[in-house]
Design an enzyme around this catalytic site. Structure first.
Site, mmCIF file in Angstrom:
data_model
loop_
_atom_site.group_PDB
_atom_site.id
_atom_site.type_symbol
_atom_site.label_atom_id
_atom_site.label_comp_id
_atom_site.label_asym_id
_atom_site.label_seq_id
_atom_site.Cartn_x
_atom_site.Cartn_y
_atom_site.Cartn_z
ATOM 1 N N GLY A 1 22.108 -18.238 -35.850
ATOM 2 C CA GLY A 1 20.796 -18.605 -36.393
ATOM 3 C C GLY A 1 20.965 -18.867 -37.878
ATOM 4 N N ARG A 2 19.860 -18.774 -38.601
ATOM 5 C CA ARG A 2 19.923 -19.081 -40.036
ATOM 6 C C ARG A 2 20.914 -18.173 -40.752
ATOM 7 N NH1 ARG A 2 14.860 -18.643 -38.522
ATOM 8 N NH2 ARG A 2 13.412 -20.387 -38.655
ATOM 9 N N SER B 1 27.472 -18.275 -29.524
ATOM 10 C CA SER B 1 26.044 -18.555 -29.615
ATOM 11 C C SER B 1 25.585 -19.181 -28.313
ATOM 12 C CB SER B 1 25.821 -19.527 -30.778
ATOM 13 O OG SER B 1 24.593 -20.173 -30.670
ATOM 14 N N ARG C 1 20.631 -5.462 -36.060
ATOM 15 C CA ARG C 1 19.891 -4.295 -35.585
ATOM 16 C C ARG C 1 20.870 -3.316 -34.947
ATOM 17 N NH1 ARG C 1 16.418 -5.813 -38.397
ATOM 18 N NH2 ARG C 1 14.246 -6.276 -37.916
ATOM 19 N N GLU D 1 17.887 4.610 -36.385
ATOM 20 C CA GLU D 1 17.466 4.499 -37.762
ATOM 21 C C GLU D 1 16.149 5.250 -38.015
ATOM 22 O OE1 GLU D 1 18.478 0.405 -38.883
ATOM 23 O OE2 GLU D 1 16.861 0.582 -40.329
ATOM 24 N N HIS E 1 19.863 -0.046 -44.774
ATOM 25 C CA HIS E 1 19.128 -1.257 -44.350
ATOM 26 C C HIS E 1 18.617 -2.053 -45.557
ATOM 27 C CE1 HIS E 1 16.807 -3.056 -40.692
ATOM 28 N NE2 HIS E 1 17.130 -3.976 -41.570
HETATM 29 C C1 GLV Z 1 15.294 -7.052 -41.645
HETATM 30 O O1 GLV Z 1 16.048 -6.369 -41.015
HETATM 31 C C2 GLV Z 1 14.393 -8.006 -41.107
HETATM 32 O O2 GLV Z 1 14.321 -8.204 -39.876
HETATM 33 O O3 GLV Z 1 13.680 -8.631 -41.918
HETATM 34 C C1 GLV Z 2 16.998 -15.565 -39.674
HETATM 35 O O1 GLV Z 2 16.299 -16.094 -40.524
HETATM 36 C C2 GLV Z 2 17.668 -16.163 -38.512
HETATM 37 O O2 GLV Z 2 16.994 -16.855 -37.735
HETATM 38 O O3 GLV Z 2 18.901 -15.966 -38.383
#
Ligand code: GLV
Ligand code: GLV
Length: 323
Positions: free
Chosen positions: A154-155, A175, A236, A265, A283
């Protein structure tokens, strides 16, 4: 009557100021995650909720409070029961994009810290042990010519890949969808998860957390990795089986880990705390001043659009508008 918003924890004022133009805003004042009971009582009769990723927003919270929109102060929305929100026509939004670079930067901070043993070496110096240059002192790993395996493109995964190209690394990724343009521009290759684990000197996780990615990295996957490899997780905690990660680190199945997120967490596995070959952060992925301000503005704007009957730019459950 003026509509009301409940914010579950202090966030940068710039976002609160946007909300104050239109709404009455109540902010949970304590410096700890809110409990469910506190969230229900705080958001009672509110129109909008602005929670953090620490706050589990389930059907009960929605039904008890009658909220009409939820603007999560995070890109990940695994803390929200999105299906339950959709059933109730509650808009859910997130903050994608603005935290991409900050999170990719932090991923690199972990990669570098773990591989070059930054934290151990800093501690050594502070404890007064530095007696002069030593050719064998804290020898670490390399990046140029080594392979990084990026799970999830992803981004954030893409931003990590761009940085890896700058470090002259071989880049492979796993991916669900191919990215032919990036493959060409960064010279990277899409591989199976197994191949990625087998080939990588560094494995970095960038998928969202959901049923499919729960325990994506467990005993079997850790055993496939190289004994010299490092695992980095800034996504996560529950994507990795933490018990098995501790075993792998203790028994030398992998060489080290850099973690920003944890299974339970904010609790961190005792086994991780005791290990020198891991770097542990609380985090901090999106924790740059600019990013957190942008996130606050984005969440506020999302909430305002949703409560004005418009489709927010960062809608997570667009199906509620397509019914
Ligand atoms: C951070 O872990 C977020 O999902 O913004
Ligand atoms: C976060 O912005 C993602 O989509 O990886």
């Amino acid at each position: 009557m003026q509509k009301k918003i409940f914010v579950t924890r202090e966030i940068p004022q710039i976002g609160i100021d946007i909300l104050l133009q239109y709404y009455e805003v109540d902010i949970f004042p304590k410096k700890r995650p809110i409990t469910k009971e506190e969230m229900i009582s705080g958001a009672m009769d509110c129109d909008g909720l602005l929670p953090l990723l620490t706050d589990k927003v389930d059907a009960e919270v929605m039904d008890e409070t009658g909220i009409k929109a939820i603007a999560n102060y995070a890109v990940g929305v695994d803390n929200i029961d999105v299906a339950a929100a959709s059933q109730r026509n509650i808009a859910v939004t997130n903050t994608p994009g603005v935290l991409t670079d900050a999170t990719a930067d932090l991923t690199w901070a972990l990669l570098l810290s773990v591989s070059r043993r930054i934290v151990e070496a800093d501690k050594y110096l502070r404890e007064g042990n530095f007696l002069g240059w030593d050719s064998m002192l804290y020898l670490g790993g390399d990046f140029a010519g080594r392979t990084i395996g990026i799970i999830g493109l992803g981004r954030i995964g893409q931003a990590v890949a761009r940085r890896a190209a700058g470090f002259d690394m071989n880049i492979i990724y796993h991916s669900t969808s191919p990215h032919p343009n990036l493959e060409r521009s960064l010279g990277m290759k899409r591989v199976s998860l197994e191949e990625l684990l087998k080939e990588s000197d560094y494995v970095s996780i960038h998928t969202p957390y959901n049923k499919e990615t729960h325990h994506l990295i467990g005993k079997k996957e850790l055993e496939i990795m190289k004994p010299s490899a490092y695992l980095i997780n800034t996504s996560r905690g529950k994507i990795v089986n933490e018990e098995e990660l501790v075993v792998a680190l203790v028994t030398g199945k992998i060489d080290g880990a850099g973690l920003d997120v944890y299974y339970h967490e904010p609790k961190v596995h005792k086994g991780l705390i005791d290990l020198p070959n891991v770097v542990l952060l609380p985090h901090l992925g999106s924790a740059s001043m600019y990013t957190r301000s942008k996130m606050a503005m984005m969440a506020a704007e999302n909430l305002h659009m949703a409560l004005s009957g418009e489709r927010p730019e960062n809608i997570v459950n667009p199906e509620i508008y397509d019914k």
